[in-house]
Enzyme design. Structure first.
Site, PDB file in Angstrom:
ATOM      1  CE  LYS A   1      18.567 -29.701  17.396  1.00  0.00           C
ATOM      2  NZ  LYS A   1      19.484 -28.565  17.455  1.00  0.00           N
TER       3      LYS A   1
ATOM      4  CD1 TRP B   1      25.033 -32.360  20.002  1.00  0.00           C
ATOM      5  CD2 TRP B   1      24.791 -31.743  22.132  1.00  0.00           C
ATOM      6  NE1 TRP B   1      24.914 -31.001  20.027  1.00  0.00           N
ATOM      7  CE2 TRP B   1      24.755 -30.584  21.316  1.00  0.00           C
ATOM      8  CE3 TRP B   1      24.652 -31.604  23.512  1.00  0.00           C
ATOM      9  CZ2 TRP B   1      24.600 -29.305  21.837  1.00  0.00           C
ATOM     10  CZ3 TRP B   1      24.487 -30.332  24.046  1.00  0.00           C
ATOM     11  CH2 TRP B   1      24.461 -29.204  23.213  1.00  0.00           C
TER      12      TRP B   1
ATOM     13  CG  ASP C   1      20.338 -37.516  21.262  1.00  0.00           C
ATOM     14  OD1 ASP C   1      19.281 -37.096  20.756  1.00  0.00           O
ATOM     15  OD2 ASP C   1      21.226 -36.771  21.744  1.00  0.00           O
TER      16      ASP C   1
END
Length: 355
Positions: free
Chosen positions: A191, A100, A167
């Protein structure tokens, strides 16, 4: 009982599922479903106001920061951040710690120069780089706080005087942070905050409007701030379920309480991985994630057999990502210690039957 270790979309508290399901039939005694109410109605305005206030309270978001509920996941933020913060011809600094992070820096390269200050690709991202230098002439520094695939986590904000973009998709609300240390935080909800479909953005107001770029309206943070996260039709249901989950988190005692629970869960599982001769962790010990525990078998040929045992014991979603192999146990906020103990029991059972 099924124990959900999926990496995301992931487990949420049962009471949140119950409340969310009831609202699908009749939201707040309106006689309408949450799926059909107007996003301009006073009922939904109350939802988004409460969700915003809960984020501000739970993370102690200071004045001078705006809270947004957007769409497109973290993947859209990979482009929105540089579009809003990186001037034409400017440079940004990125830390490469996994898939990511790599995707984020690739997007940023479309809008300017990217200085990759360090990378852990040499060991398949099994550690967090340290001792690197961040260029002082960059517009901002970006990093990924938790790496779901590789099981590593950055627990302390890297030292820099630059604006910091992070992030936090997979560890937001799992531990206490000082929001004032950051200029832009973004996190996909799926999440620890809520279901897939909404992305939380916390942005320092005074870093905006300085890139000199003409921005597409949907990619302009300021327009979303001005519109109260309703410049366009927002993901109503995802925001509503996130609000319910944030209520649950507050009722539990807040982020500090969840952090201690997460430490206990992670420590118990890592202790078993380190003790059990059939298993071994893949991430550097000092960088082990509390959210995503990655491990393999000492004898890889036995992995299919352990996965079969896990299935029998209702341990769901523990197969590792193809980039790492083995197993990955995602132990987000709503996963109880009893589920972690069920996994530990299965590991011990496997050991007992193979000695």
């Amino acid at each position: 009982m099924k124990h959900n270790f999926g990496a995301g979309p992931c487990i949420l508290p049962k009471e949140v599922f119950q409340q969310a399901s009831e609202a699908v039939i009749d939201f707040n005694n309106t006689g309408l479903s949450i799926l059909e109410i107007s996003h301009r109605s006073k009922e939904f305005e109350a939802v988004i106001d409460e969700a915003t206030q809960l984020v501000r309270e739970l993370l102690a978001v200071p004045q001078g920061y705006s809270i947004l509920f957007l769409q497109g996941g973290a993947s859209l933020q990979f482009a929105m951040a540089p579009l809003n913060l990186l001037p034409e011809g400017g440079k940004a600094a990125y830390l490469d710690t996994g898939v990511w992070a790599t995707k984020a820096l690739k997007e940023a390269k479309k809008f300017g120069t990217v200085d990759v200050v360090a990378s852990s690709i040499d060991k398949n991202y099994a550690y967090i780089p340290k001792g690197y230098s961040i260029p002082k002439d960059a517009a901002y520094f970006h990093y990924t706080a938790n790496n779901t695939i590789y099981g590593t986590e950055v627990f302390e904000r890297p030292a820099t005087d630059l604006p910091v973009v992070v992030d936090m998709s997979s560890d937001i609300f799992s531990r206490e942070i000082n929001v004032a240390d950051y200029d832009l935080i973004y996190a996909g909800a799926q999440k620890n905050m809520g279901p897939a479909g909404v992305t939380l953005v916390i942005v320092k107001d005074d870093i905006l409007g300085k890139s000199g770029r003409v921005l597409p309206s949907m990619l302009d943070y300021q327009l979303h701030i001005n519109g109260g996260s309703m410049y366009n039709t927002p993901p109503v249901y995802s925001i509503f379920v996130s609000m319910l989950n944030l209520r649950w988190l507050k009722a539990k005692g807040g982020v500090a309480v969840l952090e201690q629970e997460n430490i206990i869960k992670a420590r118990a599982l890592y202790d078993e991985i380190d003790r059990n001769p059939f298993f071994k962790g893949t991430a550097a010990i000092e960088d082990r994630s509390r959210m995503n525990v990655t491990f393999v078998m000492d004898s890889p040929e036995l992995e299919a057999e352990f996965l079969a045992l896990a299935k029998e014991r209702n341990l769901i979603g523990i197969k590792g990502h193809r980039s790492v192999g083995g197993f990955r146990a995602s132990i987000y906020n709503a996963l109880p210690l009893s589920s972690v103990n069920a996994l530990i029991d299965a590991m011990k059972e496997f050991e007992d039957t193979h000695q």
